[in-house]
Scaffold this active site. Structure first.
Site, PDB file in Angstrom:
ATOM      1  N   PHE A  62      -2.097  15.967   3.354  1.00 37.44           N
ATOM      2  CA  PHE A  62      -2.144  15.634   2.026  1.00 37.44           C
ATOM      3  C   PHE A  62      -0.893  15.589   1.269  1.00 37.44           C
ATOM      4  CE2 PHE A  62      -3.693  14.675  -2.068  1.00 37.44           C
ATOM      5  CZ  PHE A  62      -4.536  13.595  -1.879  1.00 37.44           C
TER       6      PHE A  62
ATOM      7  N   ARG B 290       1.529  12.119  -9.998  1.00 39.51           N
ATOM      8  CA  ARG B 290       1.949  10.709  -9.628  1.00 39.51           C
ATOM      9  C   ARG B 290       3.295  10.598 -10.120  1.00 39.51           C
ATOM     10  NH1 ARG B 290      -2.411   7.514  -8.044  1.00 39.51           N
ATOM     11  NH2 ARG B 290      -4.181   7.935  -8.966  1.00 39.51           N
TER      12      ARG B 290
ATOM     13  N   ASP C 237      -4.062   6.004   5.630  1.00 44.01           N
ATOM     14  CA  ASP C 237      -4.830   7.539   6.273  1.00 44.01           C
ATOM     15  C   ASP C 237      -5.578   7.031   7.357  1.00 44.01           C
ATOM     16  OD1 ASP C 237      -5.656   9.865   6.585  1.00 44.01           O
ATOM     17  OD2 ASP C 237      -6.733  10.037   4.647  1.00 44.01           O
TER      18      ASP C 237
ATOM     19  N   GLU D 221       0.809  -1.514   0.104  1.00 41.20           N
ATOM     20  CA  GLU D 221      -0.067  -0.003  -0.179  1.00 41.20           C
ATOM     21  C   GLU D 221       0.814   1.105  -0.050  1.00 41.20           C
ATOM     22  OE1 GLU D 221      -2.425   1.307  -0.717  1.00 41.20           O
ATOM     23  OE2 GLU D 221      -4.024   1.554   0.983  1.00 41.20           O
ATOM     24  N   ASP D 222       0.317   2.241  -0.516  1.00 46.19           N
ATOM     25  CA  ASP D 222       1.342   3.652  -0.781  1.00 46.19           C
ATOM     26  C   ASP D 222       1.241   4.257   0.604  1.00 46.19           C
ATOM     27  OD1 ASP D 222      -1.448   4.141  -1.071  1.00 46.19           O
ATOM     28  OD2 ASP D 222      -1.238   5.239  -2.779  1.00 46.19           O
TER      29      ASP D 222
HETATM   30  P1  XMP Z   1      -7.557   5.194   4.138  1.00 38.93           P
HETATM   31  O1  XMP Z   1      -8.318   6.276   4.723  1.00 38.93           O
HETATM   32  O2  XMP Z   1      -8.700   4.049   3.715  1.00 38.93           O
HETATM   33  O3  XMP Z   1      -6.998   5.803   2.738  1.00 38.93           O
HETATM   34  O4  XMP Z   1      -6.729   4.549   5.081  1.00 38.93           O
HETATM   35  C1  XMP Z   1      -6.127   5.058   2.086  1.00 38.93           C
HETATM   36  C2  XMP Z   1      -6.080   5.563   0.496  1.00 38.93           C
HETATM   37  O5  XMP Z   1      -6.423   6.952   0.515  1.00 38.93           O
HETATM   38  C3  XMP Z   1      -5.641   7.594  -0.225  1.00 38.93           C
HETATM   39  N1  XMP Z   1      -4.816   8.605   0.320  1.00 38.93           N
HETATM   40  C4  XMP Z   1      -4.021   9.509  -0.119  1.00 38.93           C
HETATM   41  N2  XMP Z   1      -3.489   9.638  -1.421  1.00 38.93           N
HETATM   42  N3  XMP Z   1      -2.395  11.558  -0.741  1.00 38.93           N
HETATM   43  C5  XMP Z   1      -2.587  10.745  -1.779  1.00 38.93           C
HETATM   44  O6  XMP Z   1      -2.512  10.981  -2.875  1.00 38.93           O
HETATM   45  C6  XMP Z   1      -2.359  11.369   0.638  1.00 38.93           C
HETATM   46  O7  XMP Z   1      -2.210  12.114   1.450  1.00 38.93           O
HETATM   47  C7  XMP Z   1      -3.409  10.263   0.822  1.00 38.93           C
HETATM   48  N4  XMP Z   1      -3.991   9.794   2.057  1.00 38.93           N
HETATM   49  C8  XMP Z   1      -4.680   8.863   1.641  1.00 38.93           C
HETATM   50  C9  XMP Z   1      -4.585   6.609  -0.695  1.00 38.93           C
HETATM   51  O8  XMP Z   1      -5.127   6.260  -2.242  1.00 38.93           O
HETATM   52  C10 XMP Z   1      -4.714   5.342   0.123  1.00 38.93           C
HETATM   53  O9  XMP Z   1      -4.538   4.151  -0.640  1.00 38.93           O
HETATM   54 MG    MG Z   2      -5.020   8.107  -4.574  1.00 37.14          MG
END
Ligand code: XMP
Ligand code: MG
Length: 178
Positions: A152, A165, A103, A99-100
């Site tokens: 963000f 990206r 959040d 996972e990237d």
């Molecule tokens: P959750 O809230 O489900 O979120 O843990 C995970 C997904 O939300 C996206 N995400 C971000 N994408 N910058 C981004 O470009 C951010 O700061 C960010 N925070 C959350 C991401 O796709 C991740 O898989």
């Molecule tokens: Mg995204």
């Protein structure tokens, strides 16, 4: 109207690369010589996956899932949907979710719950980035690259409305109009 968004560098390419190598060593040590199926969450993790897998030998397989919870905004909707499922049957396999960024934790907790029902031999998670202050649900993280503030971020696969990206580093994106 002129855009007033600002990119404030947070993690350099060098920092990301050396931490990725460290994570790969930890993962390889834990899984030993057993094959690993890496399941990357599209789209944000594609560069992290590409760098991570190149630290491994020939016992690594790759598959992808696509999950949406964000739309084009910067706040998680909490409404997690699978938009592209795995092609590979994971029963009896060692699975590593790639996972990237974590959040609220909604995406990971939903995906882990789903994949556990398919009876993998082991299910672990690596995330390049984690925002601990934003967590609302338990997300089972085995390996974390960097803990970052609740801002963000974009770059190195991460986007805002599909932009940024391709940045080779990670930056805080500020000045977004709400
Ligand atoms: P959750 O809230 O489900 O979120 O843990 C995970 C997904 O939300 C996206 N995400 C971000 N994408 N910058 C981004 O470009 C951010 O700061 C960010 N925070 C959350 C991401 O796709 C991740 O898989
Ligand atoms: Mg995204």
């Amino acid at each position: 109207m002129a855009s007033s968004t600002l990119l404030e560098p947070l993690l350099t390419t060098d920092q990301i690369q050396s931490r990725t190598r460290e994570l790969a060593r930890e993962i390889a040590r834990d899984f030993g010589s057993e094959p690993i199926l890496m399941v990357a969450i599209l789209k944000g993790s594609f560069l992290f996956l590409a760098d991570l897998i190149r630290e491994f030998g020939d016992n690594v397989m790759v598959d992808f899932v696509m999950i949406s919870s964000y739309g084009d905004g910067t706040e998680s909707s909490g409404n997690v949907q699978i938009r592209k499922d795995l092609d590979i049957n994971i029963e009896g396999k060692n699975v590593l979710i790639v996972e990237d960024i974590v959040d609220t934790g909604a995406t990971l907790s939903h995906l882990c719950e789903l994949l556990q029902t398919r009876r993998p031999k082991a299910l672990k998670v690596v995330a390049l980035l984690s925002k601990p202050m934003a967590r609302k649900q338990h997300a089972p993280l085995d390996y974390v690259g960097f803990e970052i503030p609740n801002e963000f971020v974009v770059g190195y696969g991460l986007d805002h409305a599909e932009r940024y990206r391709n940045l080779p580093y990670i930056a805080i994106l500020s000045g977004l109009t709400p």
